[in-house]
Design a protein around this motif. Structure first.
Motif, short mmCIF file in Angstrom:
data_model
loop_
_atom_site.label_atom_id
_atom_site.label_comp_id
_atom_site.label_asym_id
_atom_site.label_seq_id
_atom_site.Cartn_x
_atom_site.Cartn_y
_atom_site.Cartn_z
N ALA A 11 21.81 24.74 61.46
CA ALA A 11 22.70 23.60 61.13
C ALA A 11 23.72 23.91 60.62
O ALA A 11 24.08 24.90 60.02
CB ALA A 11 21.81 22.86 59.67
N ILE A 12 24.93 23.06 60.99
CA ILE A 12 26.16 23.60 60.81
C ILE A 12 26.77 22.39 60.04
O ILE A 12 26.41 21.09 60.46
CB ILE A 12 26.90 23.55 62.17
N ILE A 13 27.55 22.76 59.00
CA ILE A 13 27.87 21.69 57.81
C ILE A 13 29.43 21.76 57.87
O ILE A 13 30.02 23.16 57.68
CB ILE A 13 27.53 21.85 56.67
N LYS A 14 30.33 20.77 58.42
CA LYS A 14 31.59 20.71 58.30
C LYS A 14 32.22 20.51 57.22
O LYS A 14 31.82 19.51 56.25
CB LYS A 14 32.03 19.78 59.40
N LEU A 31 32.17 35.63 50.26
CA LEU A 31 31.77 37.25 50.27
C LEU A 31 32.63 38.13 50.02
O LEU A 31 33.89 37.83 49.78
CB LEU A 31 30.98 37.30 51.87
N PRO A 32 32.41 39.33 49.91
CA PRO A 32 33.28 40.45 49.51
C PRO A 32 34.73 40.44 50.45
O PRO A 32 35.67 40.81 49.95
CB PRO A 32 32.66 41.83 49.55
N ASP A 33 34.44 40.03 51.72
CA ASP A 33 35.32 40.23 52.58
C ASP A 33 36.26 39.15 52.53
O ASP A 33 37.12 38.79 53.40
CB ASP A 33 35.04 40.56 54.03
N GLY A 34 35.96 38.06 51.71
CA GLY A 34 36.68 36.98 51.80
C GLY A 34 36.10 35.52 52.44
O GLY A 34 36.66 34.48 52.33
N THR A 35 35.08 35.98 53.37
CA THR A 35 34.41 34.74 54.07
C THR A 35 33.76 33.92 53.08
O THR A 35 33.00 34.45 52.07
CB THR A 35 33.38 35.31 55.08
N VAL A 36 33.65 32.44 53.48
CA VAL A 36 33.46 31.51 52.56
C VAL A 36 31.78 31.51 52.94
O VAL A 36 31.41 31.49 54.25
CB VAL A 36 33.98 30.19 52.67
N TYR A 37 31.01 31.05 52.01
CA TYR A 37 29.53 30.82 52.35
C TYR A 37 29.02 29.99 51.40
O TYR A 37 29.58 29.68 50.51
CB TYR A 37 28.95 32.23 52.31
N ALA A 38 27.66 29.49 51.77
CA ALA A 38 26.90 28.51 50.78
C ALA A 38 25.61 28.89 50.68
O ALA A 38 25.00 29.68 51.68
CB ALA A 38 27.11 27.03 51.44
N ASN A 132 18.49 30.30 55.67
CA ASN A 132 19.35 31.39 55.35
C ASN A 132 20.74 30.75 54.49
O ASN A 132 21.01 29.64 54.85
CB ASN A 132 19.78 32.11 56.60
N HIS A 133 21.34 31.63 53.93
CA HIS A 133 22.73 31.29 53.67
C HIS A 133 23.79 30.66 54.68
O HIS A 133 23.36 31.37 55.79
CB HIS A 133 23.36 32.50 52.90
N GLY A 134 24.40 29.86 54.35
CA GLY A 134 25.29 29.50 55.45
C GLY A 134 26.65 30.13 55.32
O GLY A 134 27.30 30.17 54.45
N VAL A 135 27.17 30.73 56.35
CA VAL A 135 28.39 31.34 56.58
C VAL A 135 29.35 30.62 57.16
O VAL A 135 29.06 30.16 58.68
CB VAL A 135 28.10 32.76 57.21
N ASN A 136 30.52 30.59 56.80
CA ASN A 136 31.59 29.92 57.74
C ASN A 136 32.22 30.76 58.90
O ASN A 136 32.33 31.98 59.10
CB ASN A 136 33.19 29.97 56.59
N ILE A 137 31.73 29.98 59.84
CA ILE A 137 32.00 30.58 61.28
C ILE A 137 33.53 30.28 62.00
O ILE A 137 33.70 30.56 62.92
CB ILE A 137 31.04 30.34 62.28
#
Length: 310
Positions: A11-14, A31-38, A132-137
């Motif tokens: 599932a992708i959430i905008k 995340l530690p590298d700055g990537t946004v996640y949920a 799973n956790h959602g990661v900003n792609i």
């Protein structure tokens, strides 16, 4: 009818100028590298909220509720409120049967611990649905903050600004596309169903249909000041045949969002997913891709996929 097939999907959430899942400081999680996640909890909450409101005859146990004094229920309180006739029971089978009558537990599982007068009852339900956790792609992770003013002054008499209204701050993500991978394995539930015995509810075709519906529109349905701008964008739903032993990898490895938009829309490239699924056609019953056509284009979808609008 009991549902017996396994499902894999994403599932992708905008999120546009939105905060889909804040941490305890009010910032979008990173995340530690700055990537946004949920977290998976953010997505589950939206799905449960949808199911609770749209299917009011279904019982949803693991959801915040308040007593008459506006104090949140404890787990024991919530159980007693939903099953008053069994609030003092010491029978583990009765408790197992009760909690399996709740749609959220049949889907997502739970760790249930009920305190008794002479003994405690603990039941661990391994939910069929694992998210799973959602990661900003999306290529960027631009977070901005802004000050907001409260209509009320600070009541602290020692404050130098006790005559002025207070200022707050809110943070949002400029644009993000969170991808949650998920799987559904009905076999996870069978041990508790056997424990509960005759008459216990098992996961059904109807439960799966409601799950798919909630995953398709639960985030869009749930609206709040921080989540305004967060919407369901894509749901990939892959149903395996009942006899299949196939295990698919995390779909975050198989789909890619292109760095440039086309006609104002983001582009999701499913080339790797199509290649992977093509090798296992005999084990796949159906593939559905539901997308928000106003915001996303699907490229190189699997050959047998049914592509439809959310």
């Amino acid at each position: 009818m009991t549902y017996n097939k396994r499902i894999f999907g994403a599932a992708i959430i905008k999120a546009i100028n939105s905060n889909y899942n804040a941490d305890f400081s009010g910032q979008p999680r990173t995340l530690p590298d700055g990537t946004v996640y949920a977290t998976d909890k953010a997505f589950k909450y939206a799905v449960k909220n949808y199911l609770k409101n749209v299917y009011s005859t279904e019982s949803v146990l693991y959801f915040k509720r308040f007593n008459d004094e506006f104090v949140p229920f404890s787990l024991d309180d919530a159980y007693a409120n939903m099953f008053p006739e069994h609030k003092d029971t010491k029978d583990k089978k009765i408790v197992a049967k009760d909690i399996l009558s709740c749609l959220d537990i049949r889907l997502f599982g739970a760790t249930f611990a009920k305190k008794g007068k002479s003994n405690n009852i603990a039941i661990s339900v391994h939910g069929p649905v694992q998210i799973n956790h959602g990661v900003n792609i999306w290529k960027e992770n631009n977070i901005f903050s802004e000050q907001i003013m409260s209509p009320f002054r600070n009541p602290d008499e020692k404050s130098e600004e006790k005559q002025a209204t207070t200022l707050g701050r809110q943070s949002k993500l400029q644009e993000g596309h969170y991808l949650h991978h998920f799987s559904v394995n009905p076999q996870n539930l069978q041990e508790v169903v056997r424990l509960a015995g005759e008459g216990a509810k098992n996961i059904s075709d109807s439960d799966i249909s409601k799950l798919q519906e909630g995953m398709s529109c639960g985030v869009t349905w749930y609206d709040s000041a921080s989540k305004a701008g967060s919407e369901n964008e894509v749901l990939i739903w892959i149903v395996l045949t009942e006899s299949s032993k196939l295990v698919l990898p995390n779909l975050t490895q198989l789909v890619k969002m292109e760095e440039e938009k086309r006609d104002g829309k983001v582009v999701l490239d499913c080339s790797e997913l199509s290649k992977k699924l093509a090798a296992f056609n005999s084990q796949i019953e159906s593939i559905e891709i539901a997308r928000n056509e106003a915001s996303i284009l699907i490229e190189n979808a699997p050959e047998n996929a049914i592509v439809k609008n959310l």
